[in-house]
Write an enzyme that holds these catalytic residues in place. Structure first.
Site, PDB file in Angstrom:
ATOM      1  N   ARG B  77       1.415  -1.153   0.096  1.00  0.00           N
ATOM      2  CA  ARG B  77      -0.251  -0.026   0.344  1.00  0.00           C
ATOM      3  C   ARG B  77       0.885   1.110   0.008  1.00  0.00           C
ATOM      4  O   ARG B  77       1.755   1.227   0.836  1.00  0.00           O
ATOM      5  CB  ARG B  77      -0.789  -0.084   1.241  1.00  0.00           C
ATOM      6  CG  ARG B  77      -2.106  -1.820   1.215  1.00  0.00           C
ATOM      7  CD  ARG B  77      -2.681  -0.715   1.873  1.00  0.00           C
ATOM      8  NE  ARG B  77      -3.428  -2.390   2.561  1.00  0.00           N
ATOM      9  CZ  ARG B  77      -4.011  -3.184   4.228  1.00  0.00           C
ATOM     10  NH1 ARG B  77      -3.537  -2.094   4.949  1.00  0.00           N
ATOM     11  NH2 ARG B  77      -4.233  -3.817   4.165  1.00  0.00           N
ATOM     12  N   ASP B 108      -9.396  -3.409  -8.386  1.00  0.00           N
ATOM     13  CA  ASP B 108     -10.438  -1.832  -8.952  1.00  0.00           C
ATOM     14  C   ASP B 108      -8.963  -0.955  -8.445  1.00  0.00           C
ATOM     15  O   ASP B 108      -9.329   0.477  -8.552  1.00  0.00           O
ATOM     16  CB  ASP B 108     -11.555  -1.565  -8.568  1.00  0.00           C
ATOM     17  CG  ASP B 108     -11.277  -2.232  -7.583  1.00  0.00           C
ATOM     18  OD1 ASP B 108     -11.040  -2.560  -6.147  1.00  0.00           O
ATOM     19  OD2 ASP B 108     -13.428  -2.706  -6.738  1.00  0.00           O
ATOM     20  N   ASP B 133      -9.896 -12.598  -6.694  1.00  0.00           N
ATOM     21  CA  ASP B 133     -12.133 -12.218  -6.463  1.00  0.00           C
ATOM     22  C   ASP B 133     -12.653 -12.295  -7.563  1.00  0.00           C
ATOM     23  O   ASP B 133     -13.802 -12.100  -7.668  1.00  0.00           O
ATOM     24  CB  ASP B 133     -12.309 -10.747  -5.590  1.00  0.00           C
ATOM     25  CG  ASP B 133     -11.623 -11.304  -4.470  1.00  0.00           C
ATOM     26  OD1 ASP B 133     -11.392 -11.885  -3.464  1.00  0.00           O
ATOM     27  OD2 ASP B 133     -10.615 -10.119  -4.007  1.00  0.00           O
ATOM     28  N   ASP B 135     -13.609  -9.731  -9.330  1.00  0.00           N
ATOM     29  CA  ASP B 135     -14.865  -8.265  -9.332  1.00  0.00           C
ATOM     30  C   ASP B 135     -14.369  -7.061  -9.889  1.00  0.00           C
ATOM     31  O   ASP B 135     -14.758  -5.792  -9.515  1.00  0.00           O
ATOM     32  CB  ASP B 135     -15.044  -8.215  -7.441  1.00  0.00           C
ATOM     33  CG  ASP B 135     -13.413  -7.808  -6.874  1.00  0.00           C
ATOM     34  OD1 ASP B 135     -12.429  -7.530  -7.646  1.00  0.00           O
ATOM     35  OD2 ASP B 135     -13.267  -7.474  -6.240  1.00  0.00           O
ATOM     36  N   ARG B 262      -4.785 -16.708  -1.591  1.00  0.00           N
ATOM     37  CA  ARG B 262      -4.089 -15.612  -2.110  1.00  0.00           C
ATOM     38  C   ARG B 262      -2.819 -17.174  -3.340  1.00  0.00           C
ATOM     39  O   ARG B 262      -2.117 -15.875  -4.187  1.00  0.00           O
ATOM     40  CB  ARG B 262      -3.704 -15.207  -1.668  1.00  0.00           C
ATOM     41  CG  ARG B 262      -4.537 -13.957  -0.971  1.00  0.00           C
ATOM     42  CD  ARG B 262      -4.028 -13.270  -0.523  1.00  0.00           C
ATOM     43  NE  ARG B 262      -4.912 -11.827  -0.877  1.00  0.00           N
ATOM     44  CZ  ARG B 262      -6.400 -11.077  -1.604  1.00  0.00           C
ATOM     45  NH1 ARG B 262      -6.262 -10.925  -2.872  1.00  0.00           N
ATOM     46  NH2 ARG B 262      -7.525 -10.738  -1.195  1.00  0.00           N
TER      47      ARG B 262
END
Lengths: 329, 329, 329, 329
Positions: B77, B108, B133, B135, B262
């Site tokens: 991050r 995203d 995911d 997504d 993962r």
């Protein structure tokens, strides 16, 4: 107990299931068939003995099961079998079917029950060690242990991908309430930085010191394997917080491997071990043995009195602890 | 943005790691080399962009990584990149190295950052969807999703061994905070009796009714797959207690699969998808595209504006929900 | 054919077995049960139809098979079914059991037989594409193909360990007599340097040139994936000698993967696909369809006339061939 | 040889690669670091010793390799090292780098070379048994053997899916030119009907008799595991034809597992064994040992003179042969 001719035996699995139990049942059934002895499978362990949940098994009944995890005879706890009445019923069920002897596959709880039953009713019982925990005295290996180690190591390999991609520290809880064998061996196998086992309590200060040293030596991610019975690892979420407070440069995560450790297709080693022990259990009955576990020591088959398999503690493998300390540097 | 010649590009991975990210990086690097475009890898996502943590990459730099989970460029991050100053630094770092364009691999959140950066500094950015995911809107599949499904199904296969050996009911939590794709597909694949997903809330009464019906129909063990974001499944321990209270004939157990989902060596599908998208991302830059994600729809490569990949909800796969209901009978 | 009510169906597997066939049978059986339609399994494909080797199947009959490779209904070639007499017998066997319709799981040979039978006796037949070769027109994927790709890629990953430890060149033969899908996809997935497929003949000179170039670019080991039907790869031992003569700096080895490609526990994708197609096949019968295959295109279920699934050639995936050329640089 | 202080060591891998070699190198390097001894890796076995293809290794150099198959130091045959001049050059290369001792990881060929070299130049050499064949005397297990067994068993599990789906008989060739260990153990583990090993020649008549008996007992498919060095199995295609002629009711197929047996991520057992032996090899040098292999007997570390590890034959495991006969009934 005199050496009576065995004409028909029963086999059951009891306690936690372990990969290789099916291979052991198959070997029992096939050696019985080979020796012209009848064989009956008992469903759901001692409970099925009390309830007479039996099935006739011949050589073809056990085809295509050697590669399957779990136990097709199922396993269950039995309160009934702990009572005198339950045991009496179990014995009558065996007698009514002309069953002369019993083979039980399981751990120390299973052997304790077997020992009581065998002595009370003068019926020969042989035990086969089947548990992923490798916590039975008198045998170098129990059925399922090798498979569980591979399952744990493969899971940690996956977690290491994420750990090293994100500079994280992972606490990974593995099975082992009293015995650190799974944690110690899978920890060495997975290249863990630290391994926490119940047999040895180095304290949290030692752990923090060691992790700080690792970080300084250039490590950016870390895996700590924790046996569920370890003193400081028992409360793994608390441990995680303590480490996070002291090592803010890491992101600390917890994974509890849980029940995946019990399942899966058995490794070759477990299938061979189960085949050897299953054959040996029938051999032992024919030789007039009772109240013993068939095990393996130094690659040879041994018979061990039930009394010597239960209780006490296995010795800590100090050589491997030293290896673990060295290779994690 | 006019179609300027691309001489040198940078590539980074950001957000949660996913199996196949390495394969995507490899494809980016090799297509760049193939097209005589220089290529730089950025470590630790946007943070490495701000800190100029770069490495030159040529075709040989990415050998023997296609089969490895995680991302060798690491991910992190970055608070710095959310500030104007951080983005300015990142841009200067790219300019100082004569880097003309950026390829970002992630989800995203990664694309949101990319979109802001691309617009602010008029630098072409292409996104590659990499997240387990699945997504992200605008692509049928994201890199890592297929591997995660296999990992989950293999784990549940192991747990089923134990479940059916002991007549137990297992609640198994899988990833998916907003999207039930992993739970729905792995649940069907693993033969789960019930699947709880965030897109659909049938309530606990419906679940209990259904489990009771299963039991009556002769099922003695059950697997319930629970997406972590499901309404009644969010507090999985509470759910376990509720079921136990209502279905005392089962022994109810909980397993949280966690981070093993993962990692792992990517499946063939993910390696091929990652190779196709990595090649396409470089092609897109050469074609003068920017601010788009390369994705796959109906087996073809598509370019989708970042704005259309973010936010909103993917549609529920009603056909598969019906299939799930039918095959679990 | 008018839309008669379906009361009882039969299901069989035919041709080479493929992982996921059991999952497809399970979905057929359970949708039949769900719709209150009787269901009979036919052993050994069309031969069992002629010999009336039937078994009644209900929802519980197909438990714990979704994860198993092969087909529990078995498969076989049938000379008898190619004769008018055989087909007549098969039809009578179905009528005698009041079976209204047939679902067949297999490849193009299976569908050809189904088409003839359906037309001759005016009995509804639906096909489900089950073959690892992915060589059926009208569906994007066949059941078993995804699993076979993973099996091949995992095998090549192992061989690469040895290849790169010894600076060797490995020729690896994979299945695919007419279709290069397995070779092309597994070759990209495994990071092969060269891929030889029947749809495209670049000649041995091109191969040797390319391998020499690879060597010069710094590669010290190489993997060449060869579809068994490839023009220059058909005689793989001859090809090996030719390469060895021209590239003495490599040690050239051959591995024929063979039948491991057909087996194994199906991938999640194949289990889900098989579940969807199995459910759809019963739906199609209820809707009055006949003489069609249920397939998947662009993630949606489609019905395709048998005639359109058989013969001709699938198109070569030129995009993926270009990707293969680029990522192997 | 007197007990000189060891300041710097070299480590190499030689002969066929085996899973766990990387784990052994890692343990050597880390114990050297732990004991403040310098460590150099030699590429490509003895050839790299002659050509001085060296690399400095510290504790961080060997991170993230414990789970990888093959050997990152590579392996090769060396004609040069068989000459006096080659050995002289190798010795000078070691002296010029102030290397006091050598650790070699490999099989009996590796140890033979080591023994000659050590005696000629009075340089301490320790051997670590690394070969999938388990054909070295003086140690219960060699590194890579356990992994190879699992690889073989997993491959046969897949083939069994196909065998039992089609009522076929499969001949499966596994490694083992002189030793039947892989065939015997994997054959028992995979549930093979027959196992052909070089240590025991029962003749083809016995095999045919036994297969006919199996068929009569109700078996419809069969797996025969054949060690490549077996007398009647050496020409496996000829054997296949002989069986087909005599057992027309089966469809006989041949699969040669080949090089997949050498690769793959090592099992937990092999990783732990490699870690223990790698640590022990450095310990042995410090203790003044030379010309010995470190091995494991009855779970304990042992030192065995090179002379006692080479030549002769390991004893046949008669107990396991009996088990194999019984469980295949």
């Amino acid at each position: 107990m005199e050496n009576k001719k065995i004409n028909k035996i029963a086999v059951l699995t009891s306690g936690g299931d372990a990969p290789g139990m099916n291979a052991a049942i198959r070997a029992v059934v096939r050696n019985a068939a080979y020796q012209n002895i009848g064989c009956v499978g008992v469903y759901r362990g001692y409970q099925g003995l009390v309830e007479k949940d039996f099935i006739e098994l011949d050589a073809r009944s056990v085809k295509n099961i050697i590669n399957r995890g779990g136990t097709f005879l199922k396993s269950a706890r039995s309160k009934d079998f702990r009572t005198k009445e339950g045991q009496e019923k179990a014995y009558q069920n065996l007698k009514n079917e002309n069953i002369d002897a019993l083979i039980v596959i399981g751990g120390d709880g299973t052997f304790t029950g077997a020992s009581v039953f065998s002595k009370a009713f003068d019926i020969p019982v042989i035990g086969i060690p089947g548990t992923i925990d490798n916590d039975i005295k008198g045998t170098d290996f129990t059925i399922g242990y090798d498979t569980a180690l591979n399952t744990v190591v493969e899971a940690i390999d996956k977690i290491r991908d994420t750990a090293s991609s994100h500079d994280r520290l992972f606490l990974i809880e593995v099975m082992g309430r009293d015995a650190g064998d799974i944690a110690l061996n899978s920890g060495v196998g997975a290249g863990a930085e630290e391994i926490l086992i119940p047999e040895e309590d180095r304290g949290i200060e030692h752990l923090l010191e060691s992790l700080k040293k690792s970080r300084k030596s250039g490590k950016t991610s870390s895996i700590v394997v924790v046996a569920e019975g370890d003193q400081i690892g028992q409360n793994i979420n608390k441990l995680s917080e303590d480490i996070q407070d002291n090592l803010p440069e890491y992101e600390v995560k917890v994974t509890v491997l849980g029940h995946i450790q019990r399942g899966g297709s058995p490794s070759c080693y477990d299938r061979v071990l189960a085949s050897r022990l299953g054959v040996s259990a029938v051999d032992a009955l024919i030789e007039g043995e009772s109240n013993v576990m068939v095990g393996t020591r130094q690659k040879k088959i041994v018979y061990v009195d039930f009394d010597k398999t239960i209780g006490g503690k296995k010795k800590l493998d100090k050589e491997l602890i030293r290896v673990a300390d060295i290779v994690s540097t």
